[in-house]
Scaffold this motif. Structure first.
Motif, PDB file in Angstrom:
ATOM      1  N   MET A 109      33.166  58.195  45.378  1.00  0.00           N
ATOM      2  CA  MET A 109      33.138  59.615  45.088  1.00  0.00           C
ATOM      3  C   MET A 109      34.385  60.258  45.689  1.00  0.00           C
ATOM      4  O   MET A 109      34.749  59.991  46.825  1.00  0.00           O
ATOM      5  CB  MET A 109      31.867  60.222  45.681  1.00  0.00           C
ATOM      6  N   ALA A 110      35.021  61.119  44.941  1.00  0.00           N
ATOM      7  CA  ALA A 110      36.248  61.773  45.388  1.00  0.00           C
ATOM      8  C   ALA A 110      35.938  62.818  46.455  1.00  0.00           C
ATOM      9  O   ALA A 110      34.881  63.463  46.422  1.00  0.00           O
ATOM     10  CB  ALA A 110      36.937  62.435  44.209  1.00  0.00           C
ATOM     11  N   GLU A 111      36.853  62.952  47.383  1.00  0.00           N
ATOM     12  CA  GLU A 111      36.733  63.957  48.441  1.00  0.00           C
ATOM     13  C   GLU A 111      36.853  65.345  47.805  1.00  0.00           C
ATOM     14  O   GLU A 111      37.753  65.594  47.005  1.00  0.00           O
ATOM     15  CB  GLU A 111      37.843  63.730  49.471  1.00  0.00           C
ATOM     16  N   PRO A 112      35.959  66.295  48.146  1.00  0.00           N
ATOM     17  CA  PRO A 112      36.066  67.632  47.556  1.00  0.00           C
ATOM     18  C   PRO A 112      37.312  68.359  48.060  1.00  0.00           C
ATOM     19  O   PRO A 112      37.836  68.055  49.132  1.00  0.00           O
ATOM     20  CB  PRO A 112      34.792  68.344  48.023  1.00  0.00           C
ATOM     21  N   GLU A 113      37.752  69.309  47.268  1.00  0.00           N
ATOM     22  CA  GLU A 113      38.893  70.141  47.650  1.00  0.00           C
ATOM     23  C   GLU A 113      38.504  71.010  48.840  1.00  0.00           C
ATOM     24  O   GLU A 113      37.383  71.508  48.920  1.00  0.00           O
ATOM     25  CB  GLU A 113      39.270  71.036  46.467  1.00  0.00           C
ATOM     26  N   HIS A 114      39.418  71.157  49.793  1.00  0.00           N
ATOM     27  CA  HIS A 114      39.199  72.024  50.948  1.00  0.00           C
ATOM     28  C   HIS A 114      40.103  73.240  50.853  1.00  0.00           C
ATOM     29  O   HIS A 114      41.185  73.169  50.265  1.00  0.00           O
ATOM     30  CB  HIS A 114      39.522  71.287  52.256  1.00  0.00           C
ATOM     31  N   THR A 115      39.675  74.354  51.453  1.00  0.00           N
ATOM     32  CA  THR A 115      40.549  75.515  51.549  1.00  0.00           C
ATOM     33  C   THR A 115      41.681  75.171  52.500  1.00  0.00           C
ATOM     34  O   THR A 115      41.591  74.210  53.271  1.00  0.00           O
ATOM     35  CB  THR A 115      39.776  76.750  52.061  1.00  0.00           C
ATOM     36  N   SER A 116      42.741  75.946  52.482  1.00  0.00           N
ATOM     37  CA  SER A 116      43.926  75.632  53.294  1.00  0.00           C
ATOM     38  C   SER A 116      43.616  75.596  54.784  1.00  0.00           C
ATOM     39  O   SER A 116      44.249  74.845  55.526  1.00  0.00           O
ATOM     40  CB  SER A 116      45.053  76.619  53.003  1.00  0.00           C
ATOM     41  N   ASP A 117      42.635  76.373  55.244  1.00  0.00           N
ATOM     42  CA  ASP A 117      42.288  76.366  56.666  1.00  0.00           C
ATOM     43  C   ASP A 117      41.303  75.253  57.020  1.00  0.00           C
ATOM     44  O   ASP A 117      41.015  75.021  58.183  1.00  0.00           O
ATOM     45  CB  ASP A 117      41.737  77.724  57.108  1.00  0.00           C
ATOM     46  N   GLY A 118      40.757  74.554  56.021  1.00  0.00           N
ATOM     47  CA  GLY A 118      39.826  73.455  56.253  1.00  0.00           C
ATOM     48  C   GLY A 118      38.406  73.883  56.551  1.00  0.00           C
ATOM     49  O   GLY A 118      37.534  73.051  56.765  1.00  0.00           O
ATOM     50  N   HIS A 119      38.139  75.171  56.520  1.00  0.00           N
ATOM     51  CA  HIS A 119      36.811  75.670  56.874  1.00  0.00           C
ATOM     52  C   HIS A 119      35.789  75.535  55.745  1.00  0.00           C
ATOM     53  O   HIS A 119      34.587  75.526  56.005  1.00  0.00           O
ATOM     54  CB  HIS A 119      36.878  77.139  57.287  1.00  0.00           C
ATOM     55  N   PHE A 120      36.265  75.434  54.519  1.00  0.00           N
ATOM     56  CA  PHE A 120      35.364  75.401  53.369  1.00  0.00           C
ATOM     57  C   PHE A 120      35.779  74.289  52.414  1.00  0.00           C
ATOM     58  O   PHE A 120      36.938  73.909  52.348  1.00  0.00           O
ATOM     59  CB  PHE A 120      35.397  76.738  52.612  1.00  0.00           C
ATOM     60  N   VAL A 121      34.783  73.793  51.657  1.00  0.00           N
ATOM     61  CA  VAL A 121      35.056  72.915  50.533  1.00  0.00           C
ATOM     62  C   VAL A 121      34.823  73.750  49.278  1.00  0.00           C
ATOM     63  O   VAL A 121      34.046  74.706  49.288  1.00  0.00           O
ATOM     64  CB  VAL A 121      34.166  71.647  50.524  1.00  0.00           C
ATOM     65  N   VAL A 122      35.507  73.393  48.211  1.00  0.00           N
ATOM     66  CA  VAL A 122      35.367  74.113  46.947  1.00  0.00           C
ATOM     67  C   VAL A 122      34.776  73.142  45.936  1.00  0.00           C
ATOM     68  O   VAL A 122      35.358  72.089  45.644  1.00  0.00           O
ATOM     69  CB  VAL A 122      36.725  74.655  46.458  1.00  0.00           C
ATOM     70  N   ILE A 123      33.607  73.485  45.440  1.00  0.00           N
ATOM     71  CA  ILE A 123      32.904  72.649  44.469  1.00  0.00           C
ATOM     72  C   ILE A 123      32.549  73.528  43.281  1.00  0.00           C
ATOM     73  O   ILE A 123      31.875  74.557  43.445  1.00  0.00           O
ATOM     74  CB  ILE A 123      31.641  72.014  45.085  1.00  0.00           C
ATOM     75  N   ASP A 124      33.026  73.134  42.109  1.00  0.00           N
ATOM     76  CA  ASP A 124      32.815  73.913  40.879  1.00  0.00           C
ATOM     77  C   ASP A 124      33.215  75.377  41.069  1.00  0.00           C
ATOM     78  O   ASP A 124      32.514  76.289  40.631  1.00  0.00           O
ATOM     79  CB  ASP A 124      31.358  73.814  40.415  1.00  0.00           C
ATOM     80  N   GLY A 125      34.324  75.594  41.776  1.00  0.00           N
ATOM     81  CA  GLY A 125      34.844  76.938  41.976  1.00  0.00           C
ATOM     82  C   GLY A 125      34.139  77.760  43.031  1.00  0.00           C
ATOM     83  O   GLY A 125      34.492  78.914  43.266  1.00  0.00           O
ATOM     84  N   ARG A 126      33.160  77.177  43.700  1.00  0.00           N
ATOM     85  CA  ARG A 126      32.402  77.906  44.726  1.00  0.00           C
ATOM     86  C   ARG A 126      32.715  77.352  46.103  1.00  0.00           C
ATOM     87  O   ARG A 126      32.791  76.138  46.275  1.00  0.00           O
ATOM     88  CB  ARG A 126      30.914  77.778  44.441  1.00  0.00           C
ATOM     89  N   ARG A 127      32.895  78.251  47.070  1.00  0.00           N
ATOM     90  CA  ARG A 127      33.180  77.816  48.442  1.00  0.00           C
ATOM     91  C   ARG A 127      31.884  77.545  49.198  1.00  0.00           C
ATOM     92  O   ARG A 127      30.939  78.327  49.131  1.00  0.00           O
ATOM     93  CB  ARG A 127      33.942  78.908  49.210  1.00  0.00           C
ATOM     94  N   TRP A 128      31.876  76.448  49.933  1.00  0.00           N
ATOM     95  CA  TRP A 128      30.764  76.076  50.803  1.00  0.00           C
ATOM     96  C   TRP A 128      31.353  75.729  52.155  1.00  0.00           C
ATOM     97  O   TRP A 128      32.408  75.102  52.237  1.00  0.00           O
ATOM     98  CB  TRP A 128      30.032  74.848  50.252  1.00  0.00           C
ATOM     99  N   ARG A 129      30.659  76.099  53.242  1.00  0.00           N
ATOM    100  CA  ARG A 129      31.189  75.770  54.558  1.00  0.00           C
ATOM    101  C   ARG A 129      31.262  74.265  54.746  1.00  0.00           C
ATOM    102  O   ARG A 129      30.315  73.538  54.452  1.00  0.00           O
ATOM    103  CB  ARG A 129      30.324  76.372  55.665  1.00  0.00           C
ATOM    104  N   ALA A 130      32.396  73.808  55.232  1.00  0.00           N
ATOM    105  CA  ALA A 130      32.612  72.377  55.447  1.00  0.00           C
ATOM    106  C   ALA A 130      31.873  71.900  56.693  1.00  0.00           C
ATOM    107  O   ALA A 130      31.638  72.663  57.638  1.00  0.00           O
ATOM    108  CB  ALA A 130      34.110  72.095  55.599  1.00  0.00           C
ATOM    109  N   THR A 131      31.542  70.631  56.698  1.00  0.00           N
ATOM    110  CA  THR A 131      30.977  69.989  57.878  1.00  0.00           C
ATOM    111  C   THR A 131      32.017  69.986  58.994  1.00  0.00           C
ATOM    112  O   THR A 131      33.209  69.840  58.737  1.00  0.00           O
ATOM    113  CB  THR A 131      30.570  68.540  57.535  1.00  0.00           C
ATOM    114  N   ASP A 132      31.555  70.135  60.219  1.00  0.00           N
ATOM    115  CA  ASP A 132      32.445  70.122  61.388  1.00  0.00           C
ATOM    116  C   ASP A 132      33.181  68.784  61.445  1.00  0.00           C
ATOM    117  O   ASP A 132      32.553  67.735  61.591  1.00  0.00           O
ATOM    118  CB  ASP A 132      31.605  70.331  62.642  1.00  0.00           C
TER     119      ASP A 132
END
Length: 100
Positions: A1-24
């Protein structure tokens, strides 16, 4: 499975255009794997409870999902606003609650 896209600060992942808080990212691999295992088990238990129409079991499973997501840093105080010791305590508390 491909790694999801992260925001530039690494705080969120972007899945289907929606931001979700990334795991620590500071959670060591072994505890992170245990917490993800607990999360997935609780999610499976939600499905089983819904199929059985067992509202109490569903509430319990949803509470366990919430605890695992807090421990992973995906809910609660953002992990980037916590000290290293607070972050370590957060994921350790999540493991301790499940081991109890």
């Amino acid at each position: 499975m491909a790694e999801p896209e992260h925001t530039s600060d690494g705080h969120f992942v972007v899945i289907d255009g929606r931001r979700w808080r990334a795991t620590d990212p500071e959670i060591p691999p072994e505890p992170a794997a245990r917490l993800r295992s607990l999360l997935m088990a609780a999610r499976r238990d939600i499905s089983a409870a819904r199929r059985a129409e067992d509202a109490e079991a569903e509430r319990d499973a949803r509470a366990r999902v919430h605890l695992a997501k807090i421990a992973l840093g995906e809910r609660g105080t953002p992990w980037w606003e916590q000290t290293a010791s607070q972050r370590r305590q957060r994921w350790q508390d999540g493991l301790d609650q499940r081991d109890a």
